[in-house]
Design an enzyme around this catalytic site. Sequence first.
Site, short mmCIF file in Angstrom:
data_model
loop_
_atom_site.label_atom_id
_atom_site.label_comp_id
_atom_site.label_asym_id
_atom_site.label_seq_id
_atom_site.Cartn_x
_atom_site.Cartn_y
_atom_site.Cartn_z
N LYS A 156 -6.21 -7.03 -18.25
CA LYS A 156 -6.12 -6.16 -19.43
C LYS A 156 -6.76 -6.81 -20.67
O LYS A 156 -7.56 -6.17 -21.37
CB LYS A 156 -4.65 -5.87 -19.71
N THR A 157 -6.43 -8.06 -20.94
CA THR A 157 -6.94 -8.72 -22.15
C THR A 157 -8.45 -8.84 -22.10
O THR A 157 -9.14 -8.67 -23.11
CB THR A 157 -6.29 -10.09 -22.33
N ASP B 298 -2.92 -1.93 -28.00
CA ASP B 298 -2.49 -2.70 -26.83
C ASP B 298 -1.00 -2.45 -26.58
O ASP B 298 -0.25 -2.14 -27.51
CB ASP B 298 -2.75 -4.19 -27.09
N GLU B 299 -0.57 -2.60 -25.33
CA GLU B 299 0.84 -2.41 -24.94
C GLU B 299 1.35 -1.05 -25.42
O GLU B 299 2.43 -0.92 -26.01
CB GLU B 299 1.72 -3.53 -25.52
N GLN C 65 5.75 -1.09 -17.09
CA GLN C 65 6.25 -2.25 -17.83
C GLN C 65 6.88 -1.85 -19.16
O GLN C 65 6.99 -2.68 -20.07
CB GLN C 65 5.13 -3.27 -18.05
N ARG D 213 5.69 -11.57 -12.24
CA ARG D 213 5.39 -12.81 -12.96
C ARG D 213 4.91 -13.90 -11.99
O ARG D 213 4.34 -14.90 -12.42
CB ARG D 213 6.61 -13.34 -13.71
#
Length: 674
Positions: A31-32, A216-217, A247, A601
């Site tokens: 994503k980043t 973002d998010e 998420q 994670r």
Amino acid sequence: MDLSSLNPPQRRAVTTTEGPLLVLAGAGSGKTRVITHRIAWLLDQGVSARAILAVTFTNKAAAEMKERVVRLVGQGAQALTVCTFHAFGAEVLRQHAHRLGWPRKFAIADMSDQISLVQRALRERSVDGKSDFDPRRILTAISRAKNAGRAPTPEGDAPSDTELAAAEVFPLYQRALKAQGAVDFDDLLLLPLRLFREHPEVLGSHVRRFRYLLVDEFQDTNGAQLELVRQLAAERRNICAVGDDDQCIYGWRGAEVRNILRFEQAFPGATEVRLEQNYRSVPAVLAAAHGVVSQLPERRPKKLWTATVGGAKVQLVVVPGEDDEATLVAKGIEQRLARGARPEDIAVLYRTNGQSRPFEEAFRARGIRYEVVGGSEFFDRREVRDVLAYLKLLANPADEVSLLRIVNVPARGIGDVTVEHLVAHARARGLTLADVLASPASVPELTPGAARAAGEFSGLIHRTRARMRTEPLSAVTRGLLHEIGFEAAARASTTSATAVDRRLRGVEGILASLEQFERREGPRSDLRSYLNRLSLDTREEEDGPSPARITLLTLHGAKGLEFKTVFLVGMEEGFLPHGGMQGEPQNLEEERRLCYVGLTRARDELILTRAATRLRRGREVPRTPSRFLADIPEAVLEVTDTTAPPPGPPTDAEQGFFRSLKARLQGGTRPPSA
């Protein structure tokens, strides 16, 4: 610009620049990389850096995003606006708050200030003696209402005591904030919206400047944040939202998953791009995570996959009790460290902070270095809050919350009775408490000693405030703390050298923070800007793991992080899914997403643990396995049950075999060697 390092969906997300775009970015899907390359692509196409606004949820994420874009395209990207929603709102208010009746140099109330204001409002309404009225829960109710664009109102036929109290104190709370020239965290979103509504020219200037928006998010946005984005993107509609509904785990903080589930309703004609290739986890972890999250009744359809082949299965270990669970995890970590694993590559995740105790004890017993992330907040320490209260009062004479906190810290002869007389005198005559302190002789109820102490305190504040106009903030603060004997008072308050060192380290931390701010800001380093920056940072940031230590943290705190080895503990009903926090009803959908976040994670190893019983009020209580375990495919799960009973007596066939073997051995005939 070279996009060859991106996969096809990533390239599409980067180059689709016109019109609304929703990028569904699964965990570990790059994503980043997509966000930073998209910004770089816009700059490469000739878009001015000043025309791009990128918003996210922490200052750390914003700084890293900007830094990565600068590495891609050079220093020209420094003109980008990359910030949090609240920092953006604070900047809008810094320029225009006076249009709404706030001072140009407003203060941002932190959580401690807010709690004090709620407590004061409860006292004024004569309801502070009731145990049900927890100021933090009242603030949560106020925050939810504000983010929904309304005042808190009791709902339903049987509203809770918290709802009733929130509705009762809200007008007093808001009035007190404005009287102090302050706003709370939610106002940083709501007041800009009000500005845009009441002053269209303010909105117009921002719409004309920011031609391209990136969020973002996006799954973490609340109603106010969605409305801000809609307003800013209303004309050109060049909005790119990046997020993952799977998420969305901050519903208790106001996040509304429907913002991403119904993106097309807010932005009709939107394009959707799914990032489903995972670059983080082994196949078994992804299969387990998909098994859990795919059971959600409503979600955006997507399934993570990886080009990686092989890898370990997900482990599930059942132990008798919580001490056995902690011992198992500690031994497992020791084994991995002995094989050369780095401590920072290992994490223990749990649903609530209260679950960390047995693991901490087990780690200390074995000398395992660890850190509990998010366990003890630096800015909650009493001495730190006292120093900040002095700074807030120096920056804002109207801040009575801070004044009342430190008027007798360290003790200077202004006790509770004196404070009551000062406050009563101020209220009766419509004066500020600072005004009364400056002329204590006008308060007939004060003793000569108390009046002298009040006057000296007022003089101290005025002298220090004057010095701050011409001298460095950190130097003046050090001088103030020395003058009032702050260190000596801290040492005298306890006989524990460890406690004293901890307290003084906290104070040094504030002074170091001030010095760093001065170096960064130079001549622009005024006290109110420092305090507002500090308030934004402490509300928005999550602590991260430290090197050379095992990380213990909650599932909420783990979002955005990854580790080679993850122990996800307490896989039981009541823990995960949790039964409901602080009287709130259980939110099974969010708990399922929280489990998904925890599972994803892990890069190489995922070990799940659960206890068969736990000690509750002195007795062992049986525990029910988490329902989420049943959703993990059997093919990727390896179960070890250490609670299985020992073998029973031998069967008839086994007894016959052993009799025959014994007879042969006694007769000298041995069985053939293997």
